[in-house]
Every structure is written in C-alpha cells, then in structure tokens.
Design a protein around this motif. Structure first.
Motif, PDB file in Angstrom:
ATOM      1  N   GLY A  78      -2.504  -0.243  -0.517  1.00 19.51           N
ATOM      2  CA  GLY A  78      -3.147  -1.411   0.063  1.00 19.51           C
ATOM      3  C   GLY A  78      -2.457  -2.755  -0.028  1.00 19.51           C
ATOM      4  O   GLY A  78      -2.881  -3.677   0.652  1.00 19.51           O
ATOM      5  N   PRO A  79      -1.358  -2.921  -0.829  1.00 27.79           N
ATOM      6  CA  PRO A  79      -0.817  -4.286  -0.915  1.00 27.79           C
ATOM      7  C   PRO A  79       0.132  -4.653   0.218  1.00 27.79           C
ATOM      8  O   PRO A  79       0.515  -5.806   0.348  1.00 27.79           O
ATOM      9  N   GLY A  80       0.534  -3.687   1.044  1.00 26.65           N
ATOM     10  CA  GLY A  80       1.588  -3.919   2.037  1.00 26.65           C
ATOM     11  C   GLY A  80       1.257  -5.048   3.012  1.00 26.65           C
ATOM     12  O   GLY A  80       0.091  -5.285   3.341  1.00 26.65           O
ATOM     13  N   SER A  81       2.318  -5.738   3.466  1.00 25.31           N
ATOM     14  CA  SER A  81       2.121  -6.920   4.316  1.00 25.31           C
ATOM     15  C   SER A  81       1.518  -6.569   5.679  1.00 25.31           C
ATOM     16  O   SER A  81       0.884  -7.411   6.300  1.00 25.31           O
ATOM     17  N   VAL A  82       1.734  -5.345   6.173  1.00 29.27           N
ATOM     18  CA  VAL A  82       1.130  -4.969   7.455  1.00 29.27           C
ATOM     19  C   VAL A  82       0.151  -3.813   7.278  1.00 29.27           C
ATOM     20  O   VAL A  82      -0.113  -3.040   8.192  1.00 29.27           O
ATOM     21  N   CYS A  83      -0.375  -3.725   6.056  1.00 29.44           N
ATOM     22  CA  CYS A  83      -1.310  -2.657   5.727  1.00 29.44           C
ATOM     23  C   CYS A  83      -2.735  -3.198   5.833  1.00 29.44           C
ATOM     24  O   CYS A  83      -2.996  -4.322   5.417  1.00 29.44           O
ATOM     25  N   THR A  84      -3.619  -2.403   6.389  1.00 31.04           N
ATOM     26  CA  THR A  84      -5.012  -2.859   6.487  1.00 31.04           C
ATOM     27  C   THR A  84      -5.964  -1.908   5.753  1.00 31.04           C
ATOM     28  O   THR A  84      -7.165  -1.928   5.977  1.00 31.04           O
ATOM     29  N   THR A  85      -5.409  -1.083   4.874  1.00 32.14           N
ATOM     30  CA  THR A  85      -6.239  -0.109   4.150  1.00 32.14           C
ATOM     31  C   THR A  85      -7.395  -0.775   3.399  1.00 32.14           C
ATOM     32  O   THR A  85      -8.538  -0.317   3.446  1.00 32.14           O
ATOM     33  N   ARG A  86      -7.090  -1.872   2.720  1.00 35.10           N
ATOM     34  CA  ARG A  86      -8.152  -2.531   1.936  1.00 35.10           C
ATOM     35  C   ARG A  86      -9.251  -3.065   2.845  1.00 35.10           C
ATOM     36  O   ARG A  86     -10.425  -3.051   2.480  1.00 35.10           O
ATOM     37  N   VAL A  87      -8.849  -3.533   4.016  1.00 34.77           N
ATOM     38  CA  VAL A  87      -9.824  -4.080   4.969  1.00 34.77           C
ATOM     39  C   VAL A  87     -10.637  -2.960   5.611  1.00 34.77           C
ATOM     40  O   VAL A  87     -11.858  -3.030   5.733  1.00 34.77           O
ATOM     41  N   LYS A  88      -9.937  -1.890   5.996  1.00 35.77           N
ATOM     42  CA  LYS A  88     -10.609  -0.818   6.737  1.00 35.77           C
ATOM     43  C   LYS A  88     -11.425   0.098   5.838  1.00 35.77           C
ATOM     44  O   LYS A  88     -12.414   0.678   6.258  1.00 35.77           O
ATOM     45  N   THR A  89     -10.989   0.267   4.571  1.00 35.90           N
ATOM     46  CA  THR A  89     -11.639   1.281   3.735  1.00 35.90           C
ATOM     47  C   THR A  89     -12.243   0.722   2.449  1.00 35.90           C
ATOM     48  O   THR A  89     -13.017   1.405   1.796  1.00 35.90           O
ATOM     49  N   GLY A  90     -11.846  -0.486   2.062  1.00 37.66           N
ATOM     50  CA  GLY A  90     -12.317  -1.008   0.777  1.00 37.66           C
ATOM     51  C   GLY A  90     -11.575  -0.422  -0.412  1.00 37.66           C
ATOM     52  O   GLY A  90     -11.863  -0.753  -1.560  1.00 37.66           O
ATOM     53  N   VAL A  91     -10.595   0.447  -0.161  1.00 30.06           N
ATOM     54  CA  VAL A  91      -9.863   1.099  -1.251  1.00 30.06           C
ATOM     55  C   VAL A  91      -8.589   0.311  -1.572  1.00 30.06           C
ATOM     56  O   VAL A  91      -7.931  -0.195  -0.663  1.00 30.06           O
ATOM     57  N   GLY A  92      -8.232   0.233  -2.846  1.00 30.87           N
ATOM     58  CA  GLY A  92      -6.977  -0.426  -3.216  1.00 30.87           C
ATOM     59  C   GLY A  92      -6.923  -0.695  -4.702  1.00 30.87           C
ATOM     60  O   GLY A  92      -7.815  -0.268  -5.448  1.00 30.87           O
ATOM     61  N   TYR A  93      -5.857  -1.362  -5.139  1.00 32.17           N
ATOM     62  CA  TYR A  93      -5.678  -1.675  -6.558  1.00 32.17           C
ATOM     63  C   TYR A  93      -4.711  -2.849  -6.627  1.00 32.17           C
ATOM     64  O   TYR A  93      -3.616  -2.771  -6.044  1.00 32.17           O
ATOM     65  N   PRO A  94      -5.062  -3.952  -7.299  1.00 32.53           N
ATOM     66  CA  PRO A  94      -4.124  -5.069  -7.378  1.00 32.53           C
ATOM     67  C   PRO A  94      -2.774  -4.614  -7.958  1.00 32.53           C
ATOM     68  O   PRO A  94      -2.733  -3.871  -8.947  1.00 32.53           O
ATOM     69  N   GLN A  95      -1.703  -5.050  -7.323  1.00 33.09           N
ATOM     70  CA  GLN A  95      -0.415  -4.390  -7.531  1.00 33.09           C
ATOM     71  C   GLN A  95       0.197  -4.607  -8.915  1.00 33.09           C
ATOM     72  O   GLN A  95       0.810  -3.696  -9.453  1.00 33.09           O
ATOM     73  N   ILE A  96       0.055  -5.790  -9.515  1.00 31.31           N
ATOM     74  CA  ILE A  96       0.658  -5.988 -10.845  1.00 31.31           C
ATOM     75  C   ILE A  96       0.017  -5.036 -11.864  1.00 31.31           C
ATOM     76  O   ILE A  96       0.711  -4.386 -12.649  1.00 31.31           O
TER      77      ILE A  96
END
Ligand code: 5GP
Length: 346
Positions: free
Chosen positions: A181-199
């Motif tokens: 989800g952190p990618g600059s052209v990624c919309t996973t966090r927006v579309k699915t709510g899934v992700g993890y802060p990268q640091i």
C-alpha cells in the motif's frame, strides 16, 4: 475484531536524529554492501538500491544505466523471450549481479520464467512478485521455484509482517519484499483499507528476516532521498524505488508535450487500468484496479537522480557517524514528528 493499540509509523512520521561523528565529508562514506544469501548461498556485492519491476521503470535501458553505477534493476515481466535474448547477448558476468527476472505465479508466468532462465544460466536473481504475498498458493509457488532452482537468488513478496517473512524464508526465499500500500501509484489502501505504515513494516520485517539470516527489500513509498535513508536506517537491506526512477529517458516511455511547454511522461501502477489495458486487454470484472496513472515531469537521464539519491544517503550517514551504509541502522535513532513538520521540507 481486534485492534492493535501500538501506533505504526510511516516515512512522514519520523526523522533521523543527528549524532556525534568523526566523519568530515560524505566522500568518506561507502554505500557498498555484501550479502551471503541464506538459501542459495549467493554472494552479492553492490549498492542495494533497486529499480522496481514496473514497465515504466524496470526497463532494459534502465538496467544498463543502473548496473554501471552498481545498482540493481528488477526487470518487468512483459519483455518477450526474443527481446531477452538480444538483451543478454555478450554480457559480462558482473552484469548478472545487477538484474533480476520478475515473474508472477500463473502457469504462463512460470513457463516464461523457465524460458528466460534457459537463455543464460548466469542469471542469478528471480523476483516472484504478487500484490498479496499472504496466500498459501504463493508460498507453495516459492517452494516449487526453490526446488527447481536451488542455486538462484529468490526474492518473494509483498508482505508486511514478521510471521509471513519467516514463512517465505522457510519456504526457500532468500530476500523478502516488504510493502503493501505505500507505493506512489498504488491505491490499495484507498480501495481496500488494507496496508501497513512502511517504517514500522520495515523495522518489524527486518527483525524477523535477520533472525533467520535473510534480507528484506523495502518496497514503495520513498518520494525523496531522505526516505531512502530512513528505510535503510529502519533496517532495510535493499530499497526498491518506482516513482523516484520514473520519468527518465531510460524508461523508454513516450514524452508528451503539454500546452504550457513542459514535457511529461506517464507513470502508472502495474495493476492500474492503463497497465491492465496494455498487457491483459482490460480489467477483469471481479477485481478493481488498485493502481493509478499519473503524469510526471520528464527528468532527462537517470544519472543525475542516482547521484541525488546516493548523495542524500551518504549525507545521512555522515550526520549519524556511519562510515559505511552497513552501520546506518545501528546508528539510527528515529524521533517521532508531527506529519506537518515533515511536510515543510517537501
Ligand atoms: P513507489 O516507489 O513508486 O512508491 O512504489 C513502487 C512499488 O509500488 C512497486 O515496487 C510495487 O510494489 C508497488 N506497485 C506498483 N504498481 C502498483 C499497483 O498498481 N498497485 C499497487 N497496490 N502497488 C503497486
């Protein structure tokens, strides 16, 4: 349902605290790293920055430019076997330390991987890349490829948690790619709510990988050289960049003239509508695209950008007294900051 109470951190939530240092110049800092890979036993040496396997970034021309500087390119999976044959013709042995062959997990991808590896047995690295590295089928694909190629370096991802890093390493991967989800052209966090802060993902996954003698690649979310330094400071063994390497002549994309006289290039996620139209004839009806398409200013040759990135990382090392990139993690203390504080320096 369960809530994890710890706050997880992204690039914008932290800065690196300066430390007393005996270094007087960034020219004293070495960014070279050596690794011995846990399953394949491969010995690798170079500058651990990788161009992402996106068709607007990880091109053959990018690979030639980056290899000359000691960096690595994960070459995108859309080249034909004929194109690969031409590309690999008359290469020196050293060149193979600087390229990775990317593959998905479908039968078609698997066959193509075998065909590419059959062209030249000096190819060292296989990057098995899926958006979601949590499926059982993915783990068993990694096992299969390890069984078929015991001596190749296998990179597998993407995941963001320690237990999955361990599972993939035990399945035979050497290096785990971290980032959902952190990618600059990624919309996973927006579309699915899934992700993890990268640091936080990097810190936790590096800890898990290093415990088993593996390495990680921090993949996605770096938008400026300071982020690359933070990723290494957090424990990343390699950092993969998409957006920061996009928009250069080496990506081979079309340069578009804007009405205001500026020049731009298209940059898109590999699961964006644009990529799916181009490579698979459209977005399948059961899935939403999880990537977007943006225009970025044309930036000429990638060489200046490489120097900018490596200069920033070298300078970060001098601020904390690390004479080698290897020491950066040990010497990093992150301070938590308000996001706005970091935005001031954009
Ligand atoms: P960047 O350096 O541009 O922030 O991130 C690059 C990374 O974004 C890639 O290496 C890959 O892991 C991820 N990525 C590329 N395309 C897509 C996409 O279409 N969707 C998602 N979710 N991630 C993508």
């Amino acid at each position: 349902m369960r809530i994890e109470p710890d706050i997880k951190l992204g690039f914008k939530d932290v800065m690196i605290r300066p430390k007393r240092s005996t270094l007087s110049s960034r020219s004293q800092v070495s960014l070279d790293r050596n690794y011995v890979l846990r399953s394949s036993g491969i010995k690798w040496e170079g500058i651990p920055v990788i161009a992402a396997n996106m068709d607007t970034v990880g091109t053959f021309t990018m690979a030639e430019s980056l290899a000359e500087e000691g960096l690595v390119t994960a070459i995108h999976k859309h080249y034909s076997i004929e194109e690969w044959k031409l590309f690999l013709k008359d290469r020196e042995d050293k060149f193979f330390d600087h390229i990775m062959v990317s593959t998905g997990t479908s039968e078609k991808d698997h066959q193509k991987l075998k065909d590419i590896l059959g062209i030249d047995d000096r190819i060292k690295f296989i990057c098995i890349d899926v958006a979601n590295g949590y499926s059982e089928a993915f783990v068993s694909f990694v096992e299969t490829v390890r069984h078929e190629y015991p001596k190749k370096g296998i990179i597998a991802g993407n995941v963001v948690t320690g237990e999955m890093v361990e599972e993939l390493l035990l399945a035979g991967a050497d290096i785990i790619k971290v980032g959902i989800g952190p990618g600059s052209v990624c919309t996973t966090r927006v579309k699915t709510g899934v992700g993890y802060p990268q640091i936080s993902a990097i810190i936790e996954c590096a800890d898990a990988a290093h415990g088993l003698g593996g390495q990680i690649i921090a993949d996605g979310g770096c938008t400026r050289p300071g982020d690359v330094a933070k990723a290494f400071g957090a424990g990343a063994d390699f950092v993969m960049l998409g957006g920061m390497f996009a928009g250069h002549a080496e990506t081979g994309g079309q340069i578009l003239d804007k009405e205001d006289g500026t020049k731009v290039m298209l940059f898109y996620g590999m699961s964006s509508d644009t990529a799916m139209e181009k490579h698979s004839g459209g977005v399948a009806s059961y899935r939403a695209s999880e990537g977007k398409t943006v225009e970025i200013p044309f930036r000429g040759s990638v060489i200046n950008t490489i120097q900018d990135i490596l200069g920033g990382v070298r300078s970060a090392c001098t601020y904390v007294g690390a004479s080698r990139l290897k020491e950066l993690t040990k010497r990093t203390t992150f301070i938590r900051v308000q996001e706005q504080e970091n935005q001031l320096f954009r």
